[in-house]
Structure formats: C-alpha cells, structure tokens
Design a protein around this motif. Structure first.
Motif, PDB file in Angstrom:
ATOM      1  N   GLN A 122       7.225   8.437 -18.049  1.00 43.37           N
ATOM      2  CA  GLN A 122       6.379   7.943 -16.646  1.00 43.37           C
ATOM      3  C   GLN A 122       6.821   6.998 -16.065  1.00 43.37           C
ATOM      4  OE1 GLN A 122       2.042   7.473 -17.273  1.00 43.37           O
ATOM      5  NE2 GLN A 122       1.623   8.230 -15.295  1.00 43.37           N
ATOM      6  N   VAL A 123       7.128   5.840 -16.889  1.00 46.77           N
ATOM      7  CA  VAL A 123       7.845   4.933 -16.079  1.00 46.77           C
ATOM      8  C   VAL A 123       8.857   4.775 -15.351  1.00 46.77           C
ATOM      9  CG1 VAL A 123       8.796   2.272 -16.739  1.00 46.77           C
ATOM     10  CG2 VAL A 123       6.751   3.012 -18.039  1.00 46.77           C
ATOM     11  N   LYS A 124       9.756   5.653 -16.060  1.00 41.21           N
ATOM     12  CA  LYS A 124      10.951   6.200 -15.260  1.00 41.21           C
ATOM     13  C   LYS A 124      10.611   7.021 -13.817  1.00 41.21           C
ATOM     14  CE  LYS A 124      15.671   8.038 -15.856  1.00 41.21           C
ATOM     15  NZ  LYS A 124      15.847   8.269 -14.662  1.00 41.21           N
ATOM     16  N   ALA A 125       9.831   7.733 -13.920  1.00 41.49           N
ATOM     17  CA  ALA A 125       9.458   8.965 -12.895  1.00 41.49           C
ATOM     18  C   ALA A 125       8.834   7.961 -11.862  1.00 41.49           C
ATOM     19  CB  ALA A 125       8.572   9.919 -13.529  1.00 41.49           C
ATOM     20  N   ILE A 126       8.123   6.855 -12.141  1.00 45.98           N
ATOM     21  CA  ILE A 126       7.448   6.327 -11.005  1.00 45.98           C
ATOM     22  C   ILE A 126       8.753   5.303 -10.377  1.00 45.98           C
ATOM     23  CG2 ILE A 126       5.898   4.279 -10.604  1.00 45.98           C
ATOM     24  CD1 ILE A 126       3.982   5.473 -12.873  1.00 45.98           C
ATOM     25  N   ALA A 127       9.133   4.713 -11.220  1.00 45.91           N
ATOM     26  CA  ALA A 127      10.370   3.817 -10.686  1.00 45.91           C
ATOM     27  C   ALA A 127      11.428   4.543  -9.892  1.00 45.91           C
ATOM     28  CB  ALA A 127      11.143   3.141 -11.675  1.00 45.91           C
ATOM     29  N   ASP A 128      11.667   5.559 -10.240  1.00 42.86           N
ATOM     30  CA  ASP A 128      12.676   6.634  -9.557  1.00 42.86           C
ATOM     31  C   ASP A 128      12.115   7.047  -8.326  1.00 42.86           C
ATOM     32  OD1 ASP A 128      14.510   6.234 -11.375  1.00 42.86           O
ATOM     33  OD2 ASP A 128      14.194   8.211 -12.429  1.00 42.86           O
ATOM     34  N   GLU A 129      10.865   7.520  -8.170  1.00 36.98           N
ATOM     35  CA  GLU A 129      10.301   7.903  -7.083  1.00 36.98           C
ATOM     36  C   GLU A 129      10.049   6.822  -5.993  1.00 36.98           C
ATOM     37  OE1 GLU A 129       7.650  10.730  -4.838  1.00 36.98           O
ATOM     38  OE2 GLU A 129       9.258  10.930  -6.099  1.00 36.98           O
ATOM     39  N   ILE A 130       9.814   5.711  -6.495  1.00 39.35           N
ATOM     40  CA  ILE A 130       9.685   4.397  -5.597  1.00 39.35           C
ATOM     41  C   ILE A 130      10.993   4.104  -5.053  1.00 39.35           C
ATOM     42  CG2 ILE A 130       9.181   1.864  -5.341  1.00 39.35           C
ATOM     43  CD1 ILE A 130       6.968   2.156  -7.456  1.00 39.35           C
ATOM     44  N   ASP A 131      11.940   4.175  -5.754  1.00 40.59           N
ATOM     45  CA  ASP A 131      13.446   3.911  -5.375  1.00 40.59           C
ATOM     46  C   ASP A 131      13.776   4.906  -4.330  1.00 40.59           C
ATOM     47  OD1 ASP A 131      15.694   2.311  -5.319  1.00 40.59           O
ATOM     48  OD2 ASP A 131      16.568   3.631  -6.851  1.00 40.59           O
ATOM     49  N   ARG A 132      13.505   6.302  -4.929  1.00 36.14           N
ATOM     50  CA  ARG A 132      14.226   7.297  -3.934  1.00 36.14           C
ATOM     51  C   ARG A 132      13.614   7.396  -2.477  1.00 36.14           C
ATOM     52  NH1 ARG A 132      12.707  12.502  -3.062  1.00 36.14           N
ATOM     53  NH2 ARG A 132      10.962  12.394  -4.444  1.00 36.14           N
ATOM     54  N   ASN A 146      16.159  -1.814  -2.825  1.00 36.61           N
ATOM     55  CA  ASN A 146      15.675  -2.891  -3.456  1.00 36.61           C
ATOM     56  C   ASN A 146      17.101  -4.041  -3.555  1.00 36.61           C
ATOM     57  OD1 ASN A 146      17.049  -2.481  -6.116  1.00 36.61           O
ATOM     58  ND2 ASN A 146      15.898  -0.516  -6.093  1.00 36.61           N
ATOM     59  N   SER A 147      16.624  -5.267  -3.925  1.00 39.31           N
ATOM     60  CA  SER A 147      17.540  -6.230  -3.981  1.00 39.31           C
ATOM     61  C   SER A 147      17.963  -6.374  -5.653  1.00 39.31           C
ATOM     62  CB  SER A 147      17.034  -7.578  -3.483  1.00 39.31           C
ATOM     63  OG  SER A 147      16.132  -8.069  -4.263  1.00 39.31           O
ATOM     64  N   TYR A 178       0.781  -1.093  -0.147  1.00 34.92           N
ATOM     65  CA  TYR A 178       0.129   0.034   0.016  1.00 34.92           C
ATOM     66  C   TYR A 178       0.799   1.286  -0.049  1.00 34.92           C
ATOM     67  CZ  TYR A 178      -4.369  -2.383   0.163  1.00 34.92           C
ATOM     68  OH  TYR A 178      -5.364  -3.232   0.044  1.00 34.92           O
ATOM     69  N   LYS A 179       2.090   1.260   0.542  1.00 36.87           N
ATOM     70  CA  LYS A 179       2.981   2.423   0.615  1.00 36.87           C
ATOM     71  C   LYS A 179       3.282   2.660  -0.858  1.00 36.87           C
ATOM     72  CE  LYS A 179       5.959   3.476   3.776  1.00 36.87           C
ATOM     73  NZ  LYS A 179       7.105   3.527   4.871  1.00 36.87           N
ATOM     74  N   ILE A 180       3.993   1.483  -1.289  1.00 35.62           N
ATOM     75  CA  ILE A 180       4.230   1.487  -2.903  1.00 35.62           C
ATOM     76  C   ILE A 180       3.217   2.114  -3.821  1.00 35.62           C
ATOM     77  CG2 ILE A 180       4.833   0.207  -4.779  1.00 35.62           C
ATOM     78  CD1 ILE A 180       6.480  -1.409  -2.690  1.00 35.62           C
ATOM     79  N   THR A 181       1.817   1.827  -3.480  1.00 34.78           N
ATOM     80  CA  THR A 181       0.757   2.274  -4.458  1.00 34.78           C
ATOM     81  C   THR A 181       0.571   3.463  -4.132  1.00 34.78           C
ATOM     82  OG1 THR A 181      -0.993   1.737  -2.747  1.00 34.78           O
ATOM     83  CG2 THR A 181      -0.243  -0.113  -4.466  1.00 34.78           C
ATOM     84  N   GLU A 182       0.790   4.193  -3.100  1.00 34.69           N
ATOM     85  CA  GLU A 182       0.607   5.576  -2.763  1.00 34.69           C
ATOM     86  C   GLU A 182       1.661   6.280  -3.712  1.00 34.69           C
ATOM     87  OE1 GLU A 182      -1.868   7.172  -1.536  1.00 34.69           O
ATOM     88  OE2 GLU A 182      -2.766   5.502  -1.312  1.00 34.69           O
ATOM     89  N   LEU A 183       2.874   5.881  -3.612  1.00 36.12           N
ATOM     90  CA  LEU A 183       4.188   6.460  -4.459  1.00 36.12           C
ATOM     91  C   LEU A 183       3.942   6.393  -6.033  1.00 36.12           C
ATOM     92  CD1 LEU A 183       6.866   4.880  -2.435  1.00 36.12           C
ATOM     93  CD2 LEU A 183       6.237   7.142  -2.392  1.00 36.12           C
ATOM     94  N   ILE A 184       3.206   5.364  -6.541  1.00 36.81           N
ATOM     95  CA  ILE A 184       2.897   5.187  -7.757  1.00 36.81           C
ATOM     96  C   ILE A 184       1.756   6.202  -8.277  1.00 36.81           C
ATOM     97  CG2 ILE A 184       1.393   3.536  -9.452  1.00 36.81           C
ATOM     98  CD1 ILE A 184       2.926   1.321  -7.846  1.00 36.81           C
ATOM     99  N   LYS A 185       0.912   6.363  -7.156  1.00 34.62           N
ATOM    100  CA  LYS A 185      -0.232   7.371  -7.411  1.00 34.62           C
ATOM    101  C   LYS A 185       0.199   8.677  -7.569  1.00 34.62           C
ATOM    102  CE  LYS A 185      -3.963   6.461  -5.185  1.00 34.62           C
ATOM    103  NZ  LYS A 185      -5.039   5.783  -4.124  1.00 34.62           N
ATOM    104  N   SER A 186       1.235   8.966  -6.855  1.00 35.95           N
ATOM    105  CA  SER A 186       1.851  10.405  -6.570  1.00 35.95           C
ATOM    106  C   SER A 186       2.650  10.744  -8.081  1.00 35.95           C
ATOM    107  CB  SER A 186       2.726  10.427  -5.807  1.00 35.95           C
ATOM    108  OG  SER A 186       4.054   9.882  -6.149  1.00 35.95           O
ATOM    109  N   LEU A 192      11.049  -3.691  -9.948  1.00 36.33           N
ATOM    110  CA  LEU A 192      11.614  -3.422  -8.632  1.00 36.33           C
ATOM    111  C   LEU A 192      11.536  -4.561  -7.565  1.00 36.33           C
ATOM    112  CD1 LEU A 192      10.917   0.404  -8.223  1.00 36.33           C
ATOM    113  CD2 LEU A 192      12.959  -0.481  -9.321  1.00 36.33           C
ATOM    114  N   ASP A 193      12.837  -5.100  -7.182  1.00 32.44           N
ATOM    115  CA  ASP A 193      12.356  -6.167  -6.384  1.00 32.44           C
ATOM    116  C   ASP A 193      12.946  -6.021  -4.948  1.00 32.44           C
ATOM    117  OD1 ASP A 193      12.593  -8.575  -4.884  1.00 32.44           O
ATOM    118  OD2 ASP A 193      13.520  -9.763  -6.545  1.00 32.44           O
ATOM    119  N   TYR A 194      11.952  -6.068  -3.888  1.00 37.65           N
ATOM    120  CA  TYR A 194      12.036  -5.584  -2.492  1.00 37.65           C
ATOM    121  C   TYR A 194      11.828  -7.031  -1.758  1.00 37.65           C
ATOM    122  CZ  TYR A 194      12.108  -0.899  -3.846  1.00 37.65           C
ATOM    123  OH  TYR A 194      12.547   0.313  -4.424  1.00 37.65           O
TER     124      TYR A 194
END
Length: 116
Positions: A47-57, A66-67, A8-16, A80-82
């Motif tokens: 957008q794919v990059k922005a979402i991935a970067d936001e989650i990672d950051r 992530n592993s 759910y934390k990740i979904t909020e970052l995706i939505k952001s 992204l593997d956590y």
C-alpha cells in the motif's frame, strides 16, 4: 498552484489508494525546508508503494515532477519531495516510531477526514 491547494490535491490521491490518518503540517513559520508536510499511514509495504506510485504518476501526468524520492527499497517510509511540499507515506509502525507530528509539534496541523 498555491502550496496548500497542492497539498489537498495530494490528499485526494492518497485517499484514492486508501491511505489514512492524513495530516498536513504547516512549516512556513518554522523552517525553510518546505512550506508543508503531508503525512499519511498505510497498512502494508504494497500500500505504501501504491500510494507513492499514484501520487508520482498522476502529478507527472500533469507536468509536476518531484525533486527527490526515497524509501522505495524498504517501503516503510517513502518520501516524495515537491520542493514546497514534502509527502511522507508511512507504514503505521514506522510512523509511530519516527513520530514527525511530535518532532514538528509547533507546526499548525490540518487533519483530513478519512474515507468511509
């Protein structure tokens, strides 16, 4: 942190970052590769990059690394593997092509309401 709460934390970052069509697949009874997949769609490589970067950051700021990550070369599908949670960020065309929801069709799914 509980794996589902982490999803759910990740979904909020995706939505952001305006990711949409978000689904959480519960793999706990089907596979040992992860407890959950979080899958989302994006309209462009940027957008794919922005979402991935936001989650990672944001997660790295909280001490969660992530592993493994892959897909940054083509930006059609970034993974992204956590460990217990694997995030899949797809361009729409790639998501339709690979259709993870069908591949893992026996997994219970949670659909997250899009913004707006």
């Amino acid at each position: 942190m509980d794996s589902l709460k982490f999803c759910y934390k990740i979904t909020e970052l995706i939505k952001s970052k305006k990711g949409y069509d978000i689904r959480i697949l519960d793999l706990r009874k089907l596979s040992s590769i992860a407890d959950y997949f979080v899958i989302c769609s994006a309209d462009s490589e940027r957008q794919v990059k922005a979402i991935a970067d936001e989650i990672d950051r944001k997660l790295t700021e909280q001490g969660i690394k992530n592993s493994h990550k892959e897909g940054y070369e083509a930006l059609n599908w970034v993974l992204l593997d956590y460990f217990d949670v694997v995030v899949h960020i797809f361009r729409v065309e790639a998501r339709n092509y690979y259709n993870l929801e069908r591949l893992w069709g026996d997994a219970p799914a949670i659909t997250i309401k899009d913004n707006g």
